[in-house]
Write an enzyme that holds these catalytic residues in place. Structure first.
Site, mmCIF file in Angstrom:
data_model
loop_
_atom_site.group_PDB
_atom_site.id
_atom_site.type_symbol
_atom_site.label_atom_id
_atom_site.label_comp_id
_atom_site.label_asym_id
_atom_site.label_seq_id
_atom_site.Cartn_x
_atom_site.Cartn_y
_atom_site.Cartn_z
ATOM 1 N N LYS A 53 28.595 -33.932 -32.728
ATOM 2 C CA LYS A 53 27.952 -33.162 -33.792
ATOM 3 C C LYS A 53 29.001 -32.232 -34.404
ATOM 4 O O LYS A 53 29.358 -31.185 -33.860
ATOM 5 C CB LYS A 53 26.770 -32.362 -33.234
ATOM 6 C CG LYS A 53 25.937 -31.740 -34.333
ATOM 7 C CD LYS A 53 26.153 -30.288 -34.263
ATOM 8 C CE LYS A 53 25.774 -29.270 -35.153
ATOM 9 N NZ LYS A 53 26.556 -29.052 -36.327
ATOM 10 N N GLY B 148 32.969 -23.174 -29.972
ATOM 11 C CA GLY B 148 32.405 -22.373 -31.051
ATOM 12 C C GLY B 148 32.311 -20.926 -30.629
ATOM 13 O O GLY B 148 33.043 -20.474 -29.732
ATOM 14 N N SER B 149 31.393 -20.212 -31.235
ATOM 15 C CA SER B 149 31.310 -18.768 -30.986
ATOM 16 C C SER B 149 30.658 -18.469 -29.638
ATOM 17 O O SER B 149 29.882 -19.273 -29.101
ATOM 18 C CB SER B 149 30.504 -18.115 -32.102
ATOM 19 O OG SER B 149 29.209 -18.671 -32.114
ATOM 20 N N THR B 150 30.961 -17.299 -29.132
ATOM 21 C CA THR B 150 30.383 -16.850 -27.866
ATOM 22 C C THR B 150 28.865 -16.727 -27.996
ATOM 23 O O THR B 150 28.115 -17.104 -27.083
ATOM 24 C CB THR B 150 31.029 -15.505 -27.467
ATOM 25 O OG1 THR B 150 32.414 -15.768 -27.185
ATOM 26 C CG2 THR B 150 30.381 -14.890 -26.255
ATOM 27 N N GLY C 34 27.409 -20.150 -27.788
ATOM 28 C CA GLY C 34 27.664 -20.656 -26.434
ATOM 29 C C GLY C 34 26.638 -20.135 -25.438
ATOM 30 O O GLY C 34 26.108 -20.878 -24.607
ATOM 31 N N GLU D 54 33.628 -23.527 -24.761
ATOM 32 C CA GLU D 54 34.929 -22.977 -25.173
ATOM 33 C C GLU D 54 34.613 -22.029 -26.311
ATOM 34 O O GLU D 54 34.186 -22.479 -27.382
ATOM 35 C CB GLU D 54 35.838 -24.082 -25.726
ATOM 36 C CG GLU D 54 36.255 -25.129 -24.730
ATOM 37 C CD GLU D 54 37.510 -24.755 -23.982
ATOM 38 O OE1 GLU D 54 37.969 -23.604 -24.099
ATOM 39 O OE2 GLU D 54 38.023 -25.625 -23.266
ATOM 40 N N CYS E 247 40.980 -19.815 -32.424
ATOM 41 C CA CYS E 247 40.357 -19.065 -31.333
ATOM 42 C C CYS E 247 41.374 -18.252 -30.544
ATOM 43 O O CYS E 247 41.072 -17.166 -30.081
ATOM 44 C CB CYS E 247 39.611 -20.021 -30.410
ATOM 45 S SG CYS E 247 40.647 -21.345 -29.814
ATOM 46 N N GLU F 265 35.683 -10.480 -32.593
ATOM 47 C CA GLU F 265 36.439 -11.594 -33.170
ATOM 48 C C GLU F 265 36.130 -11.667 -34.668
ATOM 49 O O GLU F 265 34.973 -11.805 -35.060
ATOM 50 C CB GLU F 265 36.023 -12.907 -32.496
ATOM 51 C CG GLU F 265 36.890 -14.061 -32.960
ATOM 52 C CD GLU F 265 36.475 -15.388 -32.349
ATOM 53 O OE1 GLU F 265 35.271 -15.684 -32.308
ATOM 54 O OE2 GLU F 265 37.371 -16.140 -31.934
HETATM 55 P P1 NAD Z 1 29.659 -21.542 -34.303
HETATM 56 O O1 NAD Z 1 29.330 -21.109 -32.923
HETATM 57 O O2 NAD Z 1 28.965 -20.894 -35.432
HETATM 58 O O3 NAD Z 1 29.381 -23.106 -34.483
HETATM 59 C C1 NAD Z 1 29.977 -24.065 -33.629
HETATM 60 C C2 NAD Z 1 29.093 -25.295 -33.603
HETATM 61 O O4 NAD Z 1 27.844 -24.940 -33.021
HETATM 62 C C3 NAD Z 1 28.781 -25.879 -34.988
HETATM 63 O O5 NAD Z 1 28.782 -27.274 -34.913
HETATM 64 C C4 NAD Z 1 27.381 -25.339 -35.256
HETATM 65 O O6 NAD Z 1 26.634 -26.151 -36.130
HETATM 66 C C5 NAD Z 1 26.787 -25.339 -33.869
HETATM 67 N N1 NAD Z 1 25.651 -24.421 -33.691
HETATM 68 C C6 NAD Z 1 25.411 -23.269 -34.349
HETATM 69 N N2 NAD Z 1 24.235 -22.735 -33.945
HETATM 70 C C7 NAD Z 1 23.728 -23.563 -33.002
HETATM 71 C C8 NAD Z 1 22.553 -23.562 -32.205
HETATM 72 N N3 NAD Z 1 21.634 -22.602 -32.291
HETATM 73 N N4 NAD Z 1 22.367 -24.575 -31.322
HETATM 74 C C9 NAD Z 1 23.292 -25.552 -31.197
HETATM 75 N N5 NAD Z 1 24.407 -25.626 -31.945
HETATM 76 C C10 NAD Z 1 24.636 -24.638 -32.826
HETATM 77 O O7 NAD Z 1 31.242 -21.436 -34.425
HETATM 78 P P2 NAD Z 1 32.141 -21.777 -35.680
HETATM 79 O O8 NAD Z 1 31.965 -20.676 -36.674
HETATM 80 O O9 NAD Z 1 31.921 -23.181 -36.090
HETATM 81 O O10 NAD Z 1 33.608 -21.721 -35.043
HETATM 82 C C11 NAD Z 1 34.276 -20.538 -34.843
HETATM 83 C C12 NAD Z 1 34.192 -20.122 -33.387
HETATM 84 O O11 NAD Z 1 34.731 -21.166 -32.563
HETATM 85 C C13 NAD Z 1 35.038 -18.908 -33.092
HETATM 86 O O12 NAD Z 1 34.310 -18.033 -32.287
HETATM 87 C C14 NAD Z 1 36.227 -19.478 -32.322
HETATM 88 O O13 NAD Z 1 36.858 -18.574 -31.473
HETATM 89 C C15 NAD Z 1 35.596 -20.593 -31.587
HETATM 90 N N6 NAD Z 1 36.602 -21.565 -31.148
HETATM 91 C C16 NAD Z 1 36.919 -21.603 -29.816
HETATM 92 C C17 NAD Z 1 37.892 -22.501 -29.352
HETATM 93 C C18 NAD Z 1 38.224 -22.575 -27.894
HETATM 94 O O14 NAD Z 1 38.791 -23.573 -27.478
HETATM 95 N N7 NAD Z 1 37.904 -21.578 -27.091
HETATM 96 C C19 NAD Z 1 38.531 -23.354 -30.249
HETATM 97 C C20 NAD Z 1 38.179 -23.289 -31.604
HETATM 98 C C21 NAD Z 1 37.203 -22.388 -32.028
#
Ligand code: NAD
Length: 500
Positions: free
Chosen positions: A191, A244-246, A249, A267, A302, A401
């Protein structure tokens, strides 16, 4: 590969016919609802394509197909060497389409074409090859049991893996999940972020062309609260891997608890300290690395070194070098091969970053470079590297962040204070240390609560090293053989022998 000029990339972009469909059971298809959403080019605000807006109905269908294919053994029971060959073919097809993939990535999320072409896409291909190559070289274990028993400790594929990934390195973050998951024999549903679905959609056909059986690799574009949530709440997804975001997560962990206790590997975010000591070997090199370590990929990284910790005694000498290094990282058209910094992924993200810049100003930090939107005439979302000096680690811009090109400069007087400041964060993803003192570098590295510590470099490391965070940066590790643990269950098989 022939290197294309700015004009040639523009030409190629204008000729693109973009596929925005989901990929379910070996076929490109619209969402069951027929709904779509717009995919926007952040360099000019224009619509690139209509994308299938999948929801829980598409999830239900894709998950049942993934479950069926897994249980049929059509992929999961293939020999590791057979899976290796298929994945190598997949990597070769990705390579053949590298230019197209780079173009889609750049148009979709705004990163410079030179980076898509030279970093993102080759790294994703390398990742697929790496796990393909690894999977037929891994042995299981025999336990040191008593003489009358033999116990095998084996790892077997977990089942249906859902991978939810972000927009900052769309294909690369995807590959860090689907490559080891497929190599281990699972059925995978990818996804992509709603902000960057194009490369994930494009590669689905290549996976099947490579010989991955129908239904083993599916792609569901759509919104997090629709597709993502339905995957996370599914009773038939066995493992959920997320970058994605904390905030999201944490929510996924709750969804797992509310459903089938699927394994959840997160992550997440970071606020990484990059610590420059007075005895740093080469200040100019450290300044350049600090600038790139924070502003690469528009700061949408990240592990970005967003907190620069500088030893007070060298600050006056270091700061001009840092500001000078930023001159090489200025926004430009992402399709121009000479561009070193692209556009912020969308207007929402740009406004969020600008909001944090306002907060930094209000809380008393001083901007010494950047701070404002640029290139507005393009209709795109550009922002130059922004550095705040005189930051206190308690300030919002040092704790939260921002996920954009904003650096907070904080000074310290000795190693103990640097460690205290560095660890004073809810995150623990990465850290950098610059010093000529081997002893100090080891002591500080050990004291830092971070998943990766880079000494005299920033953000180094290929597929051989694990990547992931301490604390609220997550619980997972991508890359290296360690990543395979997430996609397998550990089984003990114990045989009782007849003793004569
Ligand atoms: P995000 O958490 O908004 O979205 C990430 C993914 O989760 C997207 O595909 C989104 O559609 C999905 N998502 C959003 N809400 C959801 C829900 N309620 N249920 C299930 N899925 C959902 O993050 P973003 O804005 O896409 O990415 C930026 C974040 O990613 C930053 O916090 C960054 O630090 C982190 N990141 C971490 C790493 C790592 O390896 N630690 C690497 C890259 C990015």
């Amino acid at each position: 590969m022939t290197l294309l000029t700015y004009l040639q990339w523009q030409q190629k972009a204008s000729e693109l016919n973009i596929n925005g469909n989901a990929y379910i059971n070996g076929e490109y298809t619209q969402a069951i609802s027929g709904l779509t959403f717009k995919c926007i080019n952040p360099a000019n605000g224009e619509c690139l394509a209509e994308i299938a807006r999948c929801n829980k109905d598409d999830v239900k269908l894709a998950v049942s197909i993934a479950k069926q294919t897994f249980e049929s053994g059509v992929w999961s029971s293939q020999t590791p060497v057979a899976r290796k060959k298929t994945l190598q073919k997949f990597a070769a097809l990705l390579q053949e389409n590298a230019q197209q993939l780079a173009l889609l990535e750049t148009l979709d999320m705004g990163k410079p074409i030179s980076e898509s072409l030279n970093v993102d896409i080759p790294s994703a291909i390398n990742c697929v090859n790496w796990y393909a190559e690894a999977i037929d070289k891994i042995y299981d274990e025999v336990a040191p049991t008593p003489e009358d028993q033999v116990a095998f400790i084996t790892r077997e594929a977990i089942g249906v893996v859902a991978a939810i990934v972000p927009w900052n390195f769309p294909l690369l973050m995807g590959s860090w999940k689907f490559a080891p998951a497929l190599a281990a024999g699972n059925s995978v549903i990818l996804k992509p972020s709603e902000k960057s679905p194009l490369t994930a959609i494009f590669i689905a056909q290549l996976a099947e062309q490579a010989g991955l059986p129908q239904g083993v690799f599916q792609v569901l574009p759509g919104f997090g609260h629709e597709v993502g949530e339905a995957l996370a709440l599914s009773e038939d997804v066995d493992c959920l891997v997320f970058t994605g975001s904390t905030t999201v997560g944490k929510r996924l962990m709750e969804y797992s608890g509310q459903s089938n206790m699927k394994r959840v590997w997160v992550e997440a975010g970071g606020k990484s300290p990059n610590i420059v000591f007075a005895d740093c070997i080469d200040l100019k090199k450290a300044a350049e690395a600090a600038a790139w370590g924070c502003f690469y990929n528009q700061g949408e990284v990240c592990v970005a070194g967003t907190r620069l910790l500088i030893e007070e005694s060298i600050k006056a000498e270091f700061m001009p070098l840092l500001v000078a290094a930023c001159q090489d990282i200025q926004p430009g058209d992402p399709l121009d091969p000479a561009t070193s910094m692209g556009a912020i992924v969308d207007d929402h993200q740009l406004n969020q970053v600008l909001h944090y810049i306002d907060i930094g100003n209000e809380q008393g930090a001083n901007i010494i470079t950047g701070g404002q939107q640029s290139m507005q005439q393009t209709g795109g979302y550009f922002l130059a590297p922004t550095i705040f000096d005189n930051v206190d680690n308690k300030m919002c811009i040092a704790q939260e962040e921002i996920f954009g090109p904003v650096m907070a400069v904080i000074s310290f007087t000795d190693a103990a204070q640097a460690i205290t400041i560095a660890n004073d964060s809810k995150f623990g993803l990465a850290a950098g240390i610059w010093t000529a003192d081997l002893n100090k570098s080891h002591k500080v590295a050990k004291a830092l609560r971070a998943g990766s510590v880079w000494i005299n470099n920033y953000n180094g490391g290929d597929m051989t090293v694990p990547f992931g965070g301490f604390k609220q940066s997550g619980n997972a590790r991508d890359k290296s053989l360690h990543a395979l643990d997430k996609y397998t269950e550990l089984k003990t098989t114990l045989i009782q022998l007849e003793v004569e």
